[in-house]
Design a protein around this motif. Structure first.
Motif, PDB file in Angstrom:
ATOM      1  N   UNK A  28      17.381  37.188 111.161  1.00  0.00           N
ATOM      2  CA  UNK A  28      18.686  36.687 110.740  1.00  0.00           C
ATOM      3  C   UNK A  28      18.524  35.682 109.603  1.00  0.00           C
ATOM      4  N   UNK A  29      18.796  36.140 108.405  1.00  0.00           N
ATOM      5  CA  UNK A  29      18.671  35.313 107.203  1.00  0.00           C
ATOM      6  C   UNK A  29      19.974  35.362 106.407  1.00  0.00           C
ATOM      7  N   UNK A  30      20.321  34.236 105.800  1.00  0.00           N
ATOM      8  CA  UNK A  30      21.452  34.162 104.878  1.00  0.00           C
ATOM      9  C   UNK A  30      20.919  33.766 103.520  1.00  0.00           C
ATOM     10  N   UNK A  31      21.634  34.165 102.485  1.00  0.00           N
ATOM     11  CA  UNK A  31      21.305  33.700 101.140  1.00  0.00           C
ATOM     12  C   UNK A  31      21.567  32.194 101.087  1.00  0.00           C
ATOM     13  N   UNK A  32      20.939  31.524 100.140  1.00  0.00           N
ATOM     14  CA  UNK A  32      21.170  30.076 100.036  1.00  0.00           C
ATOM     15  C   UNK A  32      22.642  29.782  99.746  1.00  0.00           C
ATOM     16  N   UNK A  33      23.317  30.686  99.034  1.00  0.00           N
ATOM     17  CA  UNK A  33      24.731  30.473  98.727  1.00  0.00           C
ATOM     18  C   UNK A  33      25.582  30.519 100.001  1.00  0.00           C
ATOM     19  N   UNK A  34      25.297  31.508 100.871  1.00  0.00           N
ATOM     20  CA  UNK A  34      26.050  31.608 102.130  1.00  0.00           C
ATOM     21  C   UNK A  34      25.757  30.424 103.043  1.00  0.00           C
ATOM     22  N   UNK A  35      24.516  29.956 103.035  1.00  0.00           N
ATOM     23  CA  UNK A  35      24.149  28.811 103.872  1.00  0.00           C
ATOM     24  C   UNK A  35      24.904  27.553 103.417  1.00  0.00           C
ATOM     25  N   UNK A  36      24.963  27.326 102.116  1.00  0.00           N
ATOM     26  CA  UNK A  36      25.692  26.144 101.607  1.00  0.00           C
ATOM     27  C   UNK A  36      27.179  26.255 101.911  1.00  0.00           C
ATOM     28  N   UNK A  37      27.735  27.445 101.753  1.00  0.00           N
ATOM     29  CA  UNK A  37      29.150  27.650 102.075  1.00  0.00           C
ATOM     30  C   UNK A  37      29.413  27.309 103.542  1.00  0.00           C
ATOM     31  N   UNK A  38      28.537  27.753 104.444  1.00  0.00           N
ATOM     32  CA  UNK A  38      28.696  27.471 105.876  1.00  0.00           C
ATOM     33  C   UNK A  38      28.585  25.974 106.156  1.00  0.00           C
ATOM     34  N   UNK A  39      27.726  25.275 105.415  1.00  0.00           N
ATOM     35  CA  UNK A  39      27.601  23.813 105.567  1.00  0.00           C
ATOM     36  C   UNK A  39      28.927  23.156 105.215  1.00  0.00           C
ATOM     37  N   UNK A  40      29.502  23.519 104.069  1.00  0.00           N
ATOM     38  CA  UNK A  40      30.754  22.899 103.634  1.00  0.00           C
ATOM     39  C   UNK A  40      31.938  23.291 104.504  1.00  0.00           C
ATOM     40  N   UNK A  41      31.872  24.449 105.149  1.00  0.00           N
ATOM     41  CA  UNK A  41      32.931  24.847 106.083  1.00  0.00           C
ATOM     42  C   UNK A  41      32.691  24.255 107.474  1.00  0.00           C
ATOM     43  N   UNK A  42      31.629  23.465 107.623  1.00  0.00           N
ATOM     44  CA  UNK A  42      31.280  22.781 108.871  1.00  0.00           C
ATOM     45  C   UNK A  42      31.032  23.759 110.021  1.00  0.00           C
TER      46      UNK A  42
END
Length: 185
Positions: A28-42
């Motif tokens: 289970x891997x996400x791109x760095x872009x998806x990971x940052x988006x998930x961080x900002x969406x909390x």
């Protein structure tokens, strides 16, 4: 069979809220872009970071290398009946000769004898063995699968998936992978 992961892409390992990977194969891997988006969406907590940073005019942050979901995602008990999952259940090996080349699938009990396309009647088979067996019953063809076909659980597929790690595992992921593997004495 190896899943190719590019270390230059700086992917983030995604863990469920119980700190286990959502899946092992593919990991289970996400791109760095998806990971940052998930961080900002909390939606996730960052557990480890790369040294690489991204910046905007107002901020800078290290790219997450391991994230953990804040809400637990309950995995389904039984996986979908797909060609890939049949191959994973059978460990990417022909159930008649053991090769890992040119895989297809075979109806153990042929359709012309009422065999159905189900977990309990399909096995991974190389093209040669599939042609050799043809529409014959196992006894008639003198070909028996190495393991009886069965409906696997997600846990079964996870266990098999561990045998095929991706070509790249970042050092920060190691603390979170394979926690639920039985230790050897």
């Amino acid at each position: 069979m190896t899943i190719a992961v590019s270390p230059d892409a700086l992917p983030a390992l995604v863990l469920n809220a119980d700190y286990r990977p959502l899946s092992y194969y593919p990991l289970s891997l996400w791109s760095w872009q998806d990971a940052i988006k998930a961080v900002f969406l909390d939606r996730v907590n960052i557990l480890a970071e790369y040294e690489h940073r991204v910046s905007s005019p107002s901020m800078s942050m290290a790219l997450p290398s391991v994230v953990c979901l804040k809400s637990y995602v309950k995995p389904s008990r039984y996986p979908a009946f797909t060609r890939f999952n049949v191959f994973l259940r059978d460990r990417f090996k022909c159930q008649y000769c053991g090769t890992d080349r040119d895989l297809t699938f075979d109806h153990v009990i042929p359709r012309r004898y009422g065999g159905e396309t189900t977990w309990e009647n399909i096995v991974a088979a190389c093209s040669s063995c599939n042609l050799k067996k043809g529409g014959k019953m196992p006894k008639e063809a003198r070909m028996y699968p190495a393991q009886k076909p069965y409906h696997p659980t997600v846990h079964d597929l996870h266990n098999n998936g561990r045998m095929f790690p991706p070509n790249y595992l970042h050092e920060s992921w190691m603390d979170y992978l394979y926690w639920d593997v039985e230790l050897e004495p």
